[in-house]
Write an enzyme that holds these catalytic residues in place. Structure first.
Site, PDB file in Angstrom:
ATOM      1  N   GLU A 117      -5.360   3.814   5.679  1.00 43.37           N
ATOM      2  CA  GLU A 117      -4.996   3.608   4.277  1.00 43.37           C
ATOM      3  C   GLU A 117      -5.631   4.718   3.433  1.00 43.37           C
ATOM      4  O   GLU A 117      -5.066   5.179   2.445  1.00 43.37           O
ATOM      5  CB  GLU A 117      -5.513   2.245   3.804  1.00 43.37           C
ATOM      6  N   SER A 168     -10.874  -0.720   2.662  1.00 46.30           N
ATOM      7  CA  SER A 168     -10.223  -0.830   3.978  1.00 46.30           C
ATOM      8  C   SER A 168      -9.874   0.564   4.468  1.00 46.30           C
ATOM      9  O   SER A 168      -9.193   1.310   3.749  1.00 46.30           O
ATOM     10  CB  SER A 168      -8.934  -1.647   3.878  1.00 46.30           C
ATOM     11  N   ARG A 184       0.827  -1.226   0.000  1.00 47.54           N
ATOM     12  CA  ARG A 184       0.000   0.000   0.000  1.00 47.54           C
ATOM     13  C   ARG A 184       0.861   1.277   0.000  1.00 47.54           C
ATOM     14  O   ARG A 184       0.544   2.257   0.651  1.00 47.54           O
ATOM     15  CB  ARG A 184      -0.940   0.020   1.220  1.00 47.54           C
TER      16      ARG A 184
HETATM   17  P1  FAD Z   1      -8.937   8.514  -5.775  1.00 45.36           P
HETATM   18  O1  FAD Z   1      -9.578   8.162  -4.477  1.00 45.36           O
HETATM   19  O2  FAD Z   1      -9.684   9.383  -6.706  1.00 45.36           O
HETATM   20  O3  FAD Z   1      -7.506   9.163  -5.470  1.00 45.36           O
HETATM   21  C1  FAD Z   1      -6.651   8.570  -4.527  1.00 45.36           C
HETATM   22  C2  FAD Z   1      -5.397   9.455  -4.360  1.00 45.36           C
HETATM   23  O4  FAD Z   1      -4.648   9.473  -5.579  1.00 45.36           O
HETATM   24  C3  FAD Z   1      -5.728  10.927  -4.074  1.00 45.36           C
HETATM   25  O5  FAD Z   1      -4.743  11.417  -3.189  1.00 45.36           O
HETATM   26  C4  FAD Z   1      -5.624  11.601  -5.449  1.00 45.36           C
HETATM   27  O6  FAD Z   1      -5.303  12.970  -5.351  1.00 45.36           O
HETATM   28  C5  FAD Z   1      -4.500  10.809  -6.085  1.00 45.36           C
HETATM   29  N1  FAD Z   1      -4.629  10.712  -7.558  1.00 45.36           N
HETATM   30  C6  FAD Z   1      -5.696  10.222  -8.251  1.00 45.36           C
HETATM   31  N2  FAD Z   1      -5.433  10.179  -9.568  1.00 45.36           N
HETATM   32  C7  FAD Z   1      -4.169  10.643  -9.730  1.00 45.36           C
HETATM   33  C8  FAD Z   1      -3.315  10.835 -10.857  1.00 45.36           C
HETATM   34  N3  FAD Z   1      -3.711  10.546 -12.119  1.00 45.36           N
HETATM   35  N4  FAD Z   1      -2.077  11.340 -10.653  1.00 45.36           N
HETATM   36  C9  FAD Z   1      -1.657  11.634  -9.399  1.00 45.36           C
HETATM   37  N5  FAD Z   1      -2.414  11.482  -8.275  1.00 45.36           N
HETATM   38  C10 FAD Z   1      -3.657  10.991  -8.445  1.00 45.36           C
HETATM   39  N6  FAD Z   1      -7.589  -0.889  -2.772  1.00 45.36           N
HETATM   40  C11 FAD Z   1      -6.751  -1.945  -2.856  1.00 45.36           C
HETATM   41  O7  FAD Z   1      -5.525  -1.773  -2.947  1.00 45.36           O
HETATM   42  N7  FAD Z   1      -7.214  -3.225  -2.828  1.00 45.36           N
HETATM   43  C12 FAD Z   1      -8.525  -3.500  -2.722  1.00 45.36           C
HETATM   44  O8  FAD Z   1      -8.913  -4.674  -2.694  1.00 45.36           O
HETATM   45  C13 FAD Z   1      -9.436  -2.415  -2.650  1.00 45.36           C
HETATM   46  N8  FAD Z   1     -10.759  -2.644  -2.517  1.00 45.36           N
HETATM   47  C14 FAD Z   1     -11.621  -1.601  -2.420  1.00 45.36           C
HETATM   48  C15 FAD Z   1     -12.987  -1.870  -2.305  1.00 45.36           C
HETATM   49  C16 FAD Z   1     -13.899  -0.837  -2.201  1.00 45.36           C
HETATM   50  C17 FAD Z   1     -15.360  -1.152  -2.057  1.00 45.36           C
HETATM   51  C18 FAD Z   1     -13.435   0.514  -2.223  1.00 45.36           C
HETATM   52  C19 FAD Z   1     -14.426   1.650  -2.144  1.00 45.36           C
HETATM   53  C20 FAD Z   1     -12.080   0.799  -2.333  1.00 45.36           C
HETATM   54  C21 FAD Z   1     -11.156  -0.258  -2.437  1.00 45.36           C
HETATM   55  N9  FAD Z   1      -9.781  -0.034  -2.551  1.00 45.36           N
HETATM   56  C22 FAD Z   1      -8.914  -1.092  -2.665  1.00 45.36           C
HETATM   57  C23 FAD Z   1      -9.235   1.348  -2.543  1.00 45.36           C
HETATM   58  C24 FAD Z   1      -9.303   2.061  -3.922  1.00 45.36           C
HETATM   59  O9  FAD Z   1     -10.150   1.372  -4.793  1.00 45.36           O
HETATM   60  C25 FAD Z   1      -7.925   2.183  -4.563  1.00 45.36           C
HETATM   61  O10 FAD Z   1      -7.052   2.912  -3.731  1.00 45.36           O
HETATM   62  C26 FAD Z   1      -7.978   2.870  -5.936  1.00 45.36           C
HETATM   63  O11 FAD Z   1      -6.746   2.759  -6.597  1.00 45.36           O
HETATM   64  C27 FAD Z   1      -8.367   4.343  -5.816  1.00 45.36           C
HETATM   65  O12 FAD Z   1      -8.657   4.825  -7.118  1.00 45.36           O
HETATM   66  P2  FAD Z   1      -9.425   6.189  -7.346  1.00 45.36           P
HETATM   67  O13 FAD Z   1      -9.325   6.491  -8.807  1.00 45.36           O
HETATM   68  O14 FAD Z   1     -10.780   6.148  -6.790  1.00 45.36           O
HETATM   69  O15 FAD Z   1      -8.495   7.173  -6.517  1.00 45.36           O
HETATM   70  N1  EPU Z   2     -11.074 -10.991   9.496  1.00 46.57           N
HETATM   71  C1  EPU Z   2     -11.657 -10.796  10.733  1.00 46.57           C
HETATM   72  N2  EPU Z   2     -12.785 -10.029  10.800  1.00 46.57           N
HETATM   73  C2  EPU Z   2     -13.357  -9.465   9.689  1.00 46.57           C
HETATM   74  C3  EPU Z   2     -12.766  -9.690   8.432  1.00 46.57           C
HETATM   75  C4  EPU Z   2     -11.595 -10.445   8.360  1.00 46.57           C
HETATM   76  O1  EPU Z   2     -11.191 -11.290  11.749  1.00 46.57           O
HETATM   77  O2  EPU Z   2     -14.373  -8.753   9.849  1.00 46.57           O
HETATM   78  C5  EPU Z   2      -9.830 -11.785   9.435  1.00 46.57           C
HETATM   79  C6  EPU Z   2     -10.067 -13.167   8.901  1.00 46.57           C
HETATM   80  O3  EPU Z   2      -9.282 -14.066   9.636  1.00 46.57           O
HETATM   81  C7  EPU Z   2      -9.574 -13.106   7.472  1.00 46.57           C
HETATM   82  C8  EPU Z   2      -8.445 -12.075   7.562  1.00 46.57           C
HETATM   83  O4  EPU Z   2      -8.898 -11.158   8.564  1.00 46.57           O
HETATM   84  O5  EPU Z   2      -9.110 -14.333   7.022  1.00 46.57           O
HETATM   85  C9  EPU Z   2      -8.191 -11.341   6.265  1.00 46.57           C
HETATM   86  O6  EPU Z   2      -9.402 -10.758   5.827  1.00 46.57           O
HETATM   87  P1  EPU Z   2      -9.670 -10.371   4.312  1.00 46.57           P
HETATM   88  O7  EPU Z   2      -9.315 -11.496   3.403  1.00 46.57           O
HETATM   89  O8  EPU Z   2     -11.032  -9.791   4.210  1.00 46.57           O
HETATM   90  O9  EPU Z   2      -8.601  -9.252   4.036  1.00 46.57           O
HETATM   91  P2  EPU Z   2      -8.206  -7.932   4.783  1.00 46.57           P
HETATM   92  O10 EPU Z   2      -6.847  -8.119   5.351  1.00 46.57           O
HETATM   93  O11 EPU Z   2      -9.246  -7.449   5.733  1.00 46.57           O
HETATM   94  C10 EPU Z   2      -7.009  -7.017   2.659  1.00 46.57           C
HETATM   95  C11 EPU Z   2      -6.933  -5.722   1.910  1.00 46.57           C
HETATM   96  C12 EPU Z   2      -8.134  -5.578   0.983  1.00 46.57           C
HETATM   97  C13 EPU Z   2      -8.127  -6.732  -0.007  1.00 46.57           C
HETATM   98  C14 EPU Z   2      -8.203  -8.053   0.770  1.00 46.57           C
HETATM   99  C15 EPU Z   2      -8.085  -9.251  -0.139  1.00 46.57           C
HETATM  100  C16 EPU Z   2      -5.682  -4.183   3.280  1.00 46.57           C
HETATM  101  C17 EPU Z   2      -5.702  -2.970   4.145  1.00 46.57           C
HETATM  102  N3  EPU Z   2      -6.852  -4.602   2.822  1.00 46.57           N
HETATM  103  O12 EPU Z   2      -8.137  -6.938   3.518  1.00 46.57           O
HETATM  104  O13 EPU Z   2      -7.983  -4.358   0.267  1.00 46.57           O
HETATM  105  O14 EPU Z   2      -9.224  -6.638  -0.891  1.00 46.57           O
HETATM  106  O15 EPU Z   2      -7.098  -8.100   1.724  1.00 46.57           O
HETATM  107  O16 EPU Z   2      -6.773  -9.382  -0.572  1.00 46.57           O
HETATM  108  O17 EPU Z   2      -4.608  -4.726   3.033  1.00 46.57           O
HETATM  109  C18 EPU Z   2      -8.448  -2.032   0.367  1.00 46.57           C
HETATM  110  O18 EPU Z   2      -7.217  -1.864   0.350  1.00 46.57           O
HETATM  111  O19 EPU Z   2      -9.257  -1.078   0.389  1.00 46.57           O
HETATM  112  C19 EPU Z   2      -8.969  -3.404   0.381  1.00 46.57           C
HETATM  113  C20 EPU Z   2     -10.278  -3.681   0.427  1.00 46.57           C
END
Ligand code: FAD
Ligand code: EPU
Length: 342
Positions: free
Chosen positions: A325, A229, A159
């Site tokens: 994050e 997250s 991240r």
């Molecule tokens: P924004 O929120 O619009 O911007 C994020 C930051 O980047 C801001 O500081 C912005 O100023 C900057 N920025 C945006 N575009 C540019 C650019 N072109 N040049 C320079 N700076 C820029 N993240 C994960 O890693 N793994 C996950 O599994 C994951 N799951 C998610 C699930 C949900 C339901 C949600 C809502 C979010 C999740 N995220 C996850 C977080 C998010 O999707 C990512 O961080 C994504 O890359 C953000 O994209 P965005 O275009 O919305 O960025």
């Molecule tokens: N768990 C709990 N309670 C909960 C959920 C999960 O105890 O409510 C425990 C379980 O043991 C589970 C473990 O946490 O096995 C891991 O959970 P999960 O697979 O949901 O992943 P996470 O660590 O909570 C991370 C990323 C997610 C990404 C998933 C899948 C971060 C901060 N988050 O979540 O990314 O989608 O793994 O790889 O690393 C995001 O960055 O926004 C995001 C959603």
């Protein structure tokens, strides 16, 4: 006059900006930068706003990046994809799958733009952007000069990347280069993917499985406001992890390449009895405790206060600090979240 940002952040938090513009090409991105400079206003570049929390009204110009386009080239062994930063990440994965280009399927359904993906090195289900990234192109907003940063220079970590610290306000990510081997090998390290046979599994099966899990586990931001997250999973020392494991044998822990241990923040929050906990209009999502939701017209203060409660509880019980994050955006741009949630 001010413009409402509620529709431009996936948390659905009410905040406003001096103005909002959609940039569909480099010229309009540059023009908005010049406008802001002339008015001595800060700019904020957004993709889908799926990783930000507004903690104040933004006293500047918001530029929504919708610069699109994709170029494909190939060598004997690899596919090379040059994709503009305003493309939608998930739609790109679908497009690649249809073209028979495999290797990004584990990152399905991550909201946001392609250009935002390198910033926090998006990751899920055993794959990170760094594993498929060849380069990131940045543009100087002042001169329109484009520079290529090879993946090895992006300082990608969990991240994290160079783009969180450098080039802010002066540059934008304009395109990203992805690379895929023509010989596909499935990434099945994550628990829920271990059921597949690596010799017979298809990329489409992995894609479908991940979409199904994510639909079930994560709140859809267009229905329930959230930014994924809220906190990072903390990375702690082996000694500290062992102490916790002795007391709580079920604590999920994952060894990192630097001999440190990643511990589940969702689990830490659960142990504090805070799953589903609510503060004002904000709540800890009942199916995944690492996700804070806008349950009922939450204000930014509700989200901050909830985050503070979670952090204080986890510190009191485990002596572990939860680092956000999500990026906090204040009056003039990004701010350090620590002073808000400590
Ligand atoms: P924004 O929120 O619009 O911007 C994020 C930051 O980047 C801001 O500081 C912005 O100023 C900057 N920025 C945006 N575009 C540019 C650019 N072109 N040049 C320079 N700076 C820029 N993240 C994960 O890693 N793994 C996950 O599994 C994951 N799951 C998610 C699930 C949900 C339901 C949600 C809502 C979010 C999740 N995220 C996850 C977080 C998010 O999707 C990512 O961080 C994504 O890359 C953000 O994209 P965005 O275009 O919305 O960025
Ligand atoms: N768990 C709990 N309670 C909960 C959920 C999960 O105890 O409510 C425990 C379980 O043991 C589970 C473990 O946490 O096995 C891991 O959970 P999960 O697979 O949901 O992943 P996470 O660590 O909570 C991370 C990323 C997610 C990404 C998933 C899948 C971060 C901060 N988050 O979540 O990314 O989608 O793994 O790889 O690393 C995001 O960055 O926004 C995001 C959603």
């Amino acid at each position: 006059m001010t413009f409402e940002l509620k529709l431009f952040n996936s948390f659905g938090i009410k905040a406003n900006a001096v103005s909002i513009h959609i940039a569909r090409n480099i010229q309009s991105l540059h023009q908005q930068y010049i406008n802001a400079k002339n008015k001595q206003l800060p700019i904020l570049l957004l993709g889908y706003g799926s990783n930000v929390l507004f903690v104040d009204n933004f006293k500047g110009i918001v530029i929504i990046n919708r610069i699109k386009g994709l170029k494909l080239s190939e060598t004997n062994k690899f596919w090379h994809i040059h994709v503009y930063s305003g493309e939608n990440w998930h739609k790109l994965i679908i497009k690649l799958l249809k073209k028979g280009i495999y290797g990004a399927e584990n990152l399905a359904m991550i909201p946001g733009c392609v250009g935002s993906a390198p910033i926090q090195n998006i990751g899920a289900y055993g794959l990170e952007l760094k594993d498929i990234c060849e380069y990131v192109d940045i543009i100087s907003l002042k001169t329109k000069e484009i520079n290529r940063i090879s993946a090895s220079k992006c300082n990608f970590k969990y991240r994290d990347s160079i783009f969180k610290y450098r080039y802010k306000q002066t540059h934008a990510i304009i395109s990203v280069g992805l690379i895929f081997s023509k010989i596909w090998s499935p990434k099945l390290s994550y628990d829920i993917l271990k059921k597949f046979n690596p010799l017979t599994v298809t990329p489409q099966q992995i894609f479908k499985t991940i979409c199904k899990i994510r639909k079930n586990k994560l709140p859809n931001p267009s229905v329930i406001g959230n930014a994924g997250s809220f906190f990072k999973n903390p990375i702690i020392s082996i000694e500290q992890a062992q102490k916790i494991k002795q007391k709580y044998p079920n604590c999920p822990q994952y060894i990192q390449s630097n001999s440190k241990i990643k511990i589940s923040a969702a689990w830490l929050i659960d142990q504090c009895g805070l799953k589903g906990f609510e503060f004002g209009g904000a709540a800890v999502y009942i199916k995944q405790s690492l996700i804070l939701i806008n349950k009922n017209n939450a204000s930014w203060k509700d989200i901050i206060n909830l985050a503070k409660i979670l952090n204080k509880s986890v510190i009191a019980r485990f002596n572990i600090f939860l680092e956000p994050e999500v990026r906090f955006i204040g009056k003039k741009g990004e701010i350090n979240p620590m002073k808000y949630i400590s």
